[in-house]
Design a protein around this motif. Structure first.
Motif, PDB file in Angstrom:
ATOM      1  N   PRO A 118       0.794  -1.231   0.000  1.00 44.51           N
ATOM      2  CA  PRO A 118       0.000   0.000   0.000  1.00 44.51           C
ATOM      3  C   PRO A 118       0.827   1.282   0.000  1.00 44.51           C
ATOM      4  CG  PRO A 118      -0.949  -1.594   1.505  1.00 44.51           C
ATOM      5  CD  PRO A 118       0.379  -2.156   1.049  1.00 44.51           C
ATOM      6  N   THR A 119       2.025   1.254   0.578  1.00 42.84           N
ATOM      7  CA  THR A 119       2.863   2.458   0.567  1.00 42.84           C
ATOM      8  C   THR A 119       3.350   2.794  -0.836  1.00 42.84           C
ATOM      9  OG1 THR A 119       4.934   1.280   1.009  1.00 42.84           O
ATOM     10  CG2 THR A 119       3.663   2.028   2.934  1.00 42.84           C
ATOM     11  N   GLN A 120       3.280   1.805  -1.735  1.00 39.80           N
ATOM     12  CA  GLN A 120       3.683   2.013  -3.127  1.00 39.80           C
ATOM     13  C   GLN A 120       2.477   2.076  -4.063  1.00 39.80           C
ATOM     14  OE1 GLN A 120       6.976   2.583  -4.006  1.00 39.80           O
ATOM     15  NE2 GLN A 120       7.127   2.667  -1.783  1.00 39.80           N
ATOM     16  N   GLY A 121       1.271   2.130  -3.499  1.00 39.09           N
ATOM     17  CA  GLY A 121       0.067   2.274  -4.301  1.00 39.09           C
ATOM     18  C   GLY A 121      -0.489   0.974  -4.849  1.00 39.09           C
ATOM     19  N   THR A 122      -0.107  -0.157  -4.280  1.00 35.70           N
ATOM     20  CA  THR A 122      -0.661  -1.440  -4.718  1.00 35.70           C
ATOM     21  C   THR A 122      -1.422  -2.091  -3.574  1.00 35.70           C
ATOM     22  OG1 THR A 122       1.440  -2.552  -4.214  1.00 35.70           O
ATOM     23  CG2 THR A 122       1.080  -1.858  -6.505  1.00 35.70           C
ATOM     24  N   LEU A 123      -2.570  -2.656  -3.922  1.00 38.78           N
ATOM     25  CA  LEU A 123      -3.431  -3.321  -2.939  1.00 38.78           C
ATOM     26  C   LEU A 123      -3.639  -4.768  -3.332  1.00 38.78           C
ATOM     27  CD1 LEU A 123      -6.389  -0.802  -2.476  1.00 38.78           C
ATOM     28  CD2 LEU A 123      -4.509  -1.232  -0.888  1.00 38.78           C
ATOM     29  N   SER A 124      -3.680  -5.640  -2.352  1.00 33.80           N
ATOM     30  CA  SER A 124      -4.005  -7.036  -2.595  1.00 33.80           C
ATOM     31  C   SER A 124      -5.464  -7.145  -3.030  1.00 33.80           C
ATOM     32  CB  SER A 124      -3.793  -7.842  -1.311  1.00 33.80           C
ATOM     33  OG  SER A 124      -4.394  -9.110  -1.432  1.00 33.80           O
ATOM     34  N   PHE A 125      -5.717  -8.011  -3.971  1.00 35.32           N
ATOM     35  CA  PHE A 125      -7.084  -8.200  -4.462  1.00 35.32           C
ATOM     36  C   PHE A 125      -8.026  -8.732  -3.379  1.00 35.32           C
ATOM     37  CE2 PHE A 125      -5.362 -12.396  -4.936  1.00 35.32           C
ATOM     38  CZ  PHE A 125      -6.426 -13.271  -4.848  1.00 35.32           C
ATOM     39  N   VAL A 126      -7.491  -9.250  -2.280  1.00 36.39           N
ATOM     40  CA  VAL A 126      -8.342  -9.751  -1.200  1.00 36.39           C
ATOM     41  C   VAL A 126      -8.551  -8.705  -0.102  1.00 36.39           C
ATOM     42  CG1 VAL A 126      -7.772 -12.167  -1.633  1.00 36.39           C
ATOM     43  CG2 VAL A 126      -6.439 -10.872   0.042  1.00 36.39           C
ATOM     44  N   SER A 127      -7.961  -7.530  -0.249  1.00 34.30           N
ATOM     45  CA  SER A 127      -8.155  -6.477   0.750  1.00 34.30           C
ATOM     46  C   SER A 127      -9.593  -5.965   0.668  1.00 34.30           C
ATOM     47  CB  SER A 127      -7.175  -5.329   0.521  1.00 34.30           C
ATOM     48  OG  SER A 127      -7.525  -4.614  -0.650  1.00 34.30           O
ATOM     49  N   PRO A 128     -10.122  -5.474   1.777  1.00 37.20           N
ATOM     50  CA  PRO A 128     -11.499  -4.956   1.764  1.00 37.20           C
ATOM     51  C   PRO A 128     -11.716  -3.847   0.737  1.00 37.20           C
ATOM     52  CG  PRO A 128     -10.770  -5.266   4.017  1.00 37.20           C
ATOM     53  CD  PRO A 128      -9.566  -5.492   3.137  1.00 37.20           C
ATOM     54  N   LEU A 129     -10.761  -2.935   0.594  1.00 33.67           N
ATOM     55  CA  LEU A 129     -10.908  -1.850  -0.377  1.00 33.67           C
ATOM     56  C   LEU A 129     -10.962  -2.403  -1.798  1.00 33.67           C
ATOM     57  CD1 LEU A 129     -11.038   1.075  -1.255  1.00 33.67           C
ATOM     58  CD2 LEU A 129      -8.564   1.231  -0.929  1.00 33.67           C
ATOM     59  N   ALA A 130     -10.044  -3.283  -2.139  1.00 38.35           N
ATOM     60  CA  ALA A 130     -10.033  -3.854  -3.493  1.00 38.35           C
ATOM     61  C   ALA A 130     -11.318  -4.634  -3.766  1.00 38.35           C
ATOM     62  CB  ALA A 130      -8.816  -4.749  -3.672  1.00 38.35           C
ATOM     63  N   ARG A 131     -11.767  -5.416  -2.798  1.00 38.23           N
ATOM     64  CA  ARG A 131     -13.015  -6.184  -3.002  1.00 38.23           C
ATOM     65  C   ARG A 131     -14.205  -5.261  -3.212  1.00 38.23           C
ATOM     66  NH1 ARG A 131     -12.556 -10.383   1.821  1.00 38.23           N
ATOM     67  NH2 ARG A 131     -12.984  -8.407   2.784  1.00 38.23           N
ATOM     68  N   ALA A 132     -14.233  -4.118  -2.500  1.00 40.89           N
ATOM     69  CA  ALA A 132     -15.331  -3.170  -2.668  1.00 40.89           C
ATOM     70  C   ALA A 132     -15.307  -2.522  -4.045  1.00 40.89           C
ATOM     71  CB  ALA A 132     -15.264  -2.096  -1.582  1.00 40.89           C
ATOM     72  N   LEU A 133     -14.127  -2.346  -4.617  1.00 39.08           N
ATOM     73  CA  LEU A 133     -13.997  -1.677  -5.914  1.00 39.08           C
ATOM     74  C   LEU A 133     -14.209  -2.604  -7.105  1.00 39.08           C
ATOM     75  CD1 LEU A 133     -10.848   0.488  -5.116  1.00 39.08           C
ATOM     76  CD2 LEU A 133     -13.211   1.299  -5.335  1.00 39.08           C
ATOM     77  N   MET A 134     -13.934  -3.895  -6.941  1.00 42.00           N
ATOM     78  CA  MET A 134     -14.013  -4.841  -8.059  1.00 42.00           C
ATOM     79  C   MET A 134     -15.399  -4.829  -8.719  1.00 42.00           C
ATOM     80  SD  MET A 134     -11.127  -6.316  -8.489  1.00 42.00           S
ATOM     81  CE  MET A 134     -10.504  -7.956  -8.479  1.00 42.00           C
ATOM     82  N   GLY A 135     -15.368  -4.804 -10.041  1.00 46.66           N
ATOM     83  CA  GLY A 135     -16.603  -4.847 -10.812  1.00 46.66           C
ATOM     84  C   GLY A 135     -17.292  -3.509 -10.986  1.00 46.66           C
ATOM     85  N   LYS A 136     -16.788  -2.465 -10.361  1.00 50.82           N
ATOM     86  CA  LYS A 136     -17.407  -1.136 -10.463  1.00 50.82           C
ATOM     87  C   LYS A 136     -16.853  -0.396 -11.674  1.00 50.82           C
ATOM     88  CE  LYS A 136     -19.662  -1.540  -6.536  1.00 50.82           C
ATOM     89  NZ  LYS A 136     -19.725  -2.946  -6.276  1.00 50.82           N
TER      90      LYS A 136
END
Length: 155
Positions: A118-136
């Motif tokens: 996250p300090t480099q701007g990458t999020l794991s696809f299983v993180s809550p934020l990434a899961r909330a964004l997927m498909g939008k």
């Protein structure tokens, strides 16, 4: 029993049985960069293991062996994710820019667990934020904790 008859550790025994690093129960999805990172880690730990064996450094052998087992397992089950069919939808590998109510603009790239930082701007696809964004899509709003954010760009 007298202490004279008890074998004391010689310094390396404490490192001989390092527990394996836990392997995530989630699918090991990777971007091309993530796959390259796994292969680089494997090469680095192969070299470190060989060096530790050459110097007979038992602690280093144990540590490098542990890392080799982890990265070998991650390479064995890595699933390279191809680009999506719909680039207008948030997907694995996409960079997503959101606007927060406080005026902040944040961009995150959704990646595999091992390449997330996250300090480099990458999020794991299983993180809550990434899961909330997927498909939008751009213009969609998403609840992140107690705040609503708007997706303003997908790349």
């Amino acid at each position: 029993m007298s202490r004279a008859f008890v074998k004391e550790p010689e310094g390396g025994e404490a490192f001989e049985d390092l527990p394996d690093r836990p392997i995530s129960p989630h699918a090991n999805l990777v971007t091309p960069e993530g796959l390259a990172q796994i292969e680089a880690e494997l090469a680095q730990w192969h070299d470190a293991h060989a060096q530790a064996q050459a110097t007979q450094d038992r602690a280093a052998i144990s540590h490098a062996g542990r890392e080799l087992r982890y990265w070998t397992a991650r390479r064995a089950n890595a699933e390279l994710v191809p680009p999506p069919e719909d680039p207008d939808e948030v997907h694995f590998g996409a960079a997503v820019t959101i606007d927060r109510a406080d005026g902040r603009h944040q961009t995150w790239r959704i990646v595999g667990e091992d390449e997330a930082d996250p300090t480099q701007g990458t999020l794991s696809f299983v993180s809550p934020l990434a899961r909330a964004l997927m498909g939008k899509r751009v213009g969609d709003t998403v609840m992140i904790g107690t705040a609503e954010v708007e997706i303003v760009a997908i790349g």
